[in-house]
Write a protein that holds these residues in place. Structure first.
Motif, PDB file in Angstrom:
ATOM      1  N   LYS A  82     -40.137  10.697  -0.147  1.00  0.00           N
ATOM      2  CA  LYS A  82     -41.280  10.377   0.712  1.00  0.00           C
ATOM      3  C   LYS A  82     -40.833  10.167   2.157  1.00  0.00           C
ATOM      4  O   LYS A  82     -41.427  10.716   3.085  1.00  0.00           O
ATOM      5  N   LEU A  85     -39.926  13.529   3.742  1.00  0.00           N
ATOM      6  CA  LEU A  85     -41.094  14.339   4.077  1.00  0.00           C
ATOM      7  C   LEU A  85     -41.835  13.786   5.289  1.00  0.00           C
ATOM      8  O   LEU A  85     -42.278  14.545   6.152  1.00  0.00           O
ATOM      9  N   ALA A  88     -39.917  14.567   8.372  1.00  0.00           N
ATOM     10  CA  ALA A  88     -40.041  15.986   8.697  1.00  0.00           C
ATOM     11  C   ALA A  88     -41.460  16.342   9.139  1.00  0.00           C
ATOM     12  O   ALA A  88     -41.772  17.512   9.316  1.00  0.00           O
ATOM     13  N   ASP A  89     -42.298  15.325   9.308  1.00  0.00           N
ATOM     14  CA  ASP A  89     -43.691  15.492   9.705  1.00  0.00           C
ATOM     15  C   ASP A  89     -44.459  16.349   8.702  1.00  0.00           C
ATOM     16  O   ASP A  89     -45.258  17.201   9.051  1.00  0.00           O
ATOM     17  N   ARG A  90     -44.172  16.117   7.422  1.00  0.00           N
ATOM     18  CA  ARG A  90     -44.855  16.814   6.327  1.00  0.00           C
ATOM     19  C   ARG A  90     -45.612  15.787   5.494  1.00  0.00           C
ATOM     20  O   ARG A  90     -45.462  15.711   4.289  1.00  0.00           O
ATOM     21  N   ASN A  91     -46.445  14.999   6.180  1.00  0.00           N
ATOM     22  CA  ASN A  91     -47.174  13.912   5.531  1.00  0.00           C
ATOM     23  C   ASN A  91     -48.017  14.394   4.361  1.00  0.00           C
ATOM     24  O   ASN A  91     -48.128  13.710   3.343  1.00  0.00           O
ATOM     25  N   SER A  92     -48.631  15.568   4.500  1.00  0.00           N
ATOM     26  CA  SER A  92     -49.460  16.081   3.403  1.00  0.00           C
ATOM     27  C   SER A  92     -48.615  16.348   2.170  1.00  0.00           C
ATOM     28  O   SER A  92     -49.074  16.151   1.037  1.00  0.00           O
ATOM     29  N   MET A  93     -47.388  16.772   2.366  1.00  0.00           N
ATOM     30  CA  MET A  93     -46.483  16.992   1.232  1.00  0.00           C
ATOM     31  C   MET A  93     -46.108  15.661   0.589  1.00  0.00           C
ATOM     32  O   MET A  93     -45.965  15.576  -0.622  1.00  0.00           O
TER      33      MET A  93
END
Length: 117
Positions: A82, A85, A88-93
């Protein structure tokens, strides 16, 4: 006379500001997932193959894991995944990973209830 080749400069253990933030986030994720006991260090060592000293640095937030170690940690730790992610600015992931984990837990609960009936 030998030619002068200059000085080899090493980056400090804590790196730049964004590196430091990431290192602290990983440390927090490890402590949230495993606590801060000696057994937690041993568990992270088993997950990654890293030395005890290295893993203790991760928990203390003074150094971050290398790429290979980060992958191994994320493979075993939902908290580390978490944090990675989100960093990596992949909050939706990160949300999708949490939903998948909740789904797995719900299915386990349903199976347990059905066995008890």
């Amino acid at each position: 006379m030998l030619p002068k080749k200059g000085k080899k400069l090493h980056r400090g253990a804590l790196g730049s500001g964004s590196d430091l933030d990431f290192i602290r986030l990983i440390a927090g994720a490890l402590r949230a997932e495993l606590n801060s006991t000696h057994q937690a260090v041993k568990t992270a060592m088993r997950w990654t193959g890293a030395s005890e000293r290295t893993v203790k640095h991760w928990f203390a937030g003074t150094h971050g894991p290398s790429g290979e170690h980060l992958v191994a940690l994320a493979r075993h730790s939902d908290e580390v995944l978490k944090v990675f992610l989100v960093a990596a600015d992949r909050n939706s992931m990160a949300v999708a990973a949490k939903v998948a984990e909740l789904r797995r837990m719900l299915l386990e609960t349903i199976e347990y209830i059905e066995r008890q009936s």
